[in-house]
Scaffold this motif. Structure first.
Motif, PDB file in Angstrom:
ATOM      1  N   MET A   1       0.739  -0.967  -0.003  1.00  0.00           N
ATOM      2  CA  MET A   1      -0.008   0.093  -0.181  1.00  0.00           C
ATOM      3  C   MET A   1       1.027   1.363  -0.127  1.00  0.00           C
ATOM      4  N   PRO A   3       1.965   5.082   0.822  1.00  0.00           N
ATOM      5  CA  PRO A   3       2.080   5.968   2.110  1.00  0.00           C
ATOM      6  C   PRO A   3       0.836   6.889   1.745  1.00  0.00           C
ATOM      7  N   LEU A  35     -10.049   0.170   1.523  1.00  0.00           N
ATOM      8  CA  LEU A  35      -8.617  -0.543   1.768  1.00  0.00           C
ATOM      9  C   LEU A  35      -8.367  -1.501   1.070  1.00  0.00           C
ATOM     10  N   ASP A  36      -9.255  -2.606   0.693  1.00  0.00           N
ATOM     11  CA  ASP A  36      -9.013  -3.697  -0.129  1.00  0.00           C
ATOM     12  C   ASP A  36      -8.458  -2.995  -1.321  1.00  0.00           C
ATOM     13  N   LYS A  39      -4.994  -1.713  -1.039  1.00  0.00           N
ATOM     14  CA  LYS A  39      -3.855  -2.932  -1.151  1.00  0.00           C
ATOM     15  C   LYS A  39      -3.702  -3.406  -2.610  1.00  0.00           C
ATOM     16  N   GLU A  40      -4.619  -3.472  -3.346  1.00  0.00           N
ATOM     17  CA  GLU A  40      -4.386  -3.830  -4.610  1.00  0.00           C
ATOM     18  C   GLU A  40      -3.912  -3.013  -5.625  1.00  0.00           C
TER      19      GLU A  40
END
Lengths: 328, 273
Positions: A1, A3, A35-36, A39-40
């Protein structure tokens, strides 16, 4: 992820202003989708403005209907006595989605803003006009079993994946929002989500920095006769192939008015006014419902792998109307 | 297997095994006394393996946050200071804004019971309770947990007394490899509270009525966010059903002891095994 700066908002005006002031900022509520996506590496905000401390979680009677706070969780909304008694269609739609854990986290505002689950949108190695405008649509001639049959363009064939919004649309919901300048406005849910056209990167008609405060439902005559039907690959915890939010107001066995909203067939919750017109004044029967289903799906244009959705949608509409009318 | 269960046999234990046993209060009371249960565990072929795993978990859990460890300050960005309660104890942390609750628990607080499965909110292995509600710790930013009350699998037992749901999972074989189990148990504990409140589910026929009775179908639907790759679902549902209904059924299995084992091997004509 990547910053990002974390900012905890303390009141709505400041939250809207903070995101409005930074084109790369996003709101954070339940976080279950953003958030998913972060992360991707699909979403890349450099600032998240945390809304969870704002007092926007109230569910209360308002103007004969109900006002549902944007930050009320899906769980609290689905189980609220006002919703269960007066808008059971909304309760059914919410609990048809996600899992107990996700519904405890997900907020109503965030739920409206969830993004498509098109696998080409998620896979940063693939072209996607929604993620990267101008890069093309991987799904148009790729694997498109889960994709749209209505309202798509050659720029994007993704579907809106949610359940809650389908019920809200059937219940004539209005979304109350606050702009980055602090000014409030309302937008009917029917005008909230968009068709892809040439700008599939825009899921909704919200401007950057506009904050959802509440979802307002008018008084409903559909509490007695409504049904949410979700058809998916497994019995639970999966996105819909086709969903139907159906509601009828019956008078002496005849349909006074009806609502038919299809989910997971288009880039937005798909209300079929053709189907509703076909039902008005007709007896509540399998024959009436069949004609309404034909009307709803008349303009469908299936892709290579999702022709099944046409027949499935028709049957799902009939089934949902039968259940809503307590004929099945 | 009509032989009476020999409860009083005392297998010989090595000094290491004795020491391990005395350090394992968490295994106490599964309907048997602590010593007897542990010795029967040891008599089983997987006993030492299980003890070894648990010993590792305990050792990790005992570690205090190390200032020089994985997320050292020099590599962290956008630091967020927060204080939260974890299993009843206030913890103060300074985390990179990107750190999710799951990683804070595992990497900073040494609470490795919560597991990282899919890390994208699809499997439920990371389920913990935040302010009493079950949530996915992999999709929860630690920074948002300021002032919150977090309960993990490590916080369910009361001293030597397993939480009833933990004991029921053991009794009903509600797991095989055990990786999803902490999430399953946390989820199940919260599920019972949801049912007590009268929350509806996708398989609730009439959502306007308040019902709290959980059928097996209701349990399956409400647990659908916790995936078990080993397929231990029948045991999981049975365990939850027993704790929910309070109707205890007899345990259908017990740990074998040396005498039973020897007898079975002799009957099989395979005494050398």
């Amino acid at each position: 992820m990547r910053p990002f700066k974390y900012t905890r908002a303390t009141e709505p005006n400041g939250a809207a202003a903070a995101v409005g002031a930074n084109p790369q900022a996003k709101f954070l509520a339940g976080g279950t989708n953003i958030l998913d996506l972060m992360k991707e590496d699909v979403e890349r905000p450099n600032e998240l403005v945390d809304l969870t401390r704002l007092k926007l979680a109230e569910i209360k009677e308002a103007g004969g209907g109900v006002s549902i706070g944007a930050l009320a969780t899906n769980t609290d909304t689905a189980n609220h006595p006002l919703i269960r008694q007066n808008y059971p269609l909304l309760t059914q739609a919410i609990v048809a989605g996600a899992s107990g854990q996700l519904r405890n986290m997900a907020t109503n505002g965030g739920n409206l803003l969830q993004r498509t689950r098109c696998q080409y949108f998620y896979d940063t190695a693939m072209p996607c006009n929604k993620r990267e405008p101008g890069s093309g649509c991987g799904a148009l001639e790729g694997l498109n079993r889960m994709h749209a049959i209505l309202g798509w363009s050659d720029k994007c064939v993704a579907t809106y994946p949610g359940d809650m919004a389908n019920a809200l649309l059937a219940l004539d919901a209005v979304v109350r929002i606050k702009g980055a300048d602090g000014v409030e406005r309302t937008i009917p849910l029917s005008e909230f989500h968009r068709l892809p056209g040439d700008t599939p990167q825009q899921d909704t008609n919200l401007q950057h920095g506009e904050l959802i405060l509440a979802i307002e439902l008018p008084k409903s005559n559909f509490a007695k006769n409504s049904y949410y039907l979700k058809v998916r690959d497994r019995a639970s915890y999966a996105f819909a192939l086709v969903a139907v939010a159906a509601a009828v107001e019956l008078e002496a066995g005849a349909i006074k008015q009806a609502r038919v909203v299809l989910g997971s067939v288009a880039h937005k919750p798909w209300r079929s006014q053709e189907a509703e017109a076909a039902l008005a004044g007709k007896p509540a029967s399998a024959e009436s419902f069949g004609r309404a289903a034909e009307a709803a799906i008349a303009d469908a244009k299936p892709l290579a792998h999702n022709a099944y959705k046409v027949e499935l949608a028709k049957r799902a509409i009939v089934r949902a109307l039968m259940r809503a009318s307590k004929l099945a | 297997m009509n032989e009476e269960f020999h409860e009083n046999s005392e297998p010989e234990l090595s000094a290491d095994e004795e020491a391990l046993l005395n350090e394992m209060p968490a295994l106490a009371d599964v309907g048997l006394t602590r010593r007897r249960f542990l010795k029967q565990t040891l008599a089983g072929s997987l006993g030492l393996f299980a003890l070894d795993l648990l010993a590792h978990e305990q050792a990790l859990a005992a570690l205090s946050p190390s200032p020089g460890a994985v997320f050292a300050d020099k590599t962290a960005e956008n630091l967020v200071k927060l204080a939260l309660k974890v299993n009843g104890v206030t913890k103060r942390l300074e985390v990179d804004s990107r750190v999710v609750l799951l990683d804070a628990l595992r990497e900073r607080l040494g609470l490795t019971g919560s597991k990282k499965g899919c890390d994208q909110g699809q499997c439920g292995a990371c389920t913990v309770l935040v302010n009493g509600r079950r949530v996915l710790s992999c999709l929860t930013l630690a920074a948002t947990c300021e002032g919150k009350d977090v309960t993990t699998i490590e916080g369910l037992a009361k001293g030597d007394q397993l939480h009833p749901m933990q004991a029921a999972f053991i009794k009903y074989d509600g797991f095989q490899c055990g990786y999803c189990t902490p999430g399953q148990i946390c989820s199940a504990v919260a599920l019972l509270e949801e049912a007590r409140r009268g929350d509806v589910s996708h398989v609730t026929e009439d959502v306007s009525a308040t019902t709290t009775q959980l059928t097996n179908e209701q349990i399956s639907e409400r647990m659908s966010g916790n995936i078990c790759r080993c397929g231990a679902y029948p045991g999981i549902v049975a365990a939850i059903q027993e704790v929910h209904s309070g109707k205890k059924t007899a345990q259908t299995w017990g740990f074998v002891d040396d005498q039973q084992l020897a007898r079975v091997r002799k009957e099989d004509g395979n005494a050398a095994v």
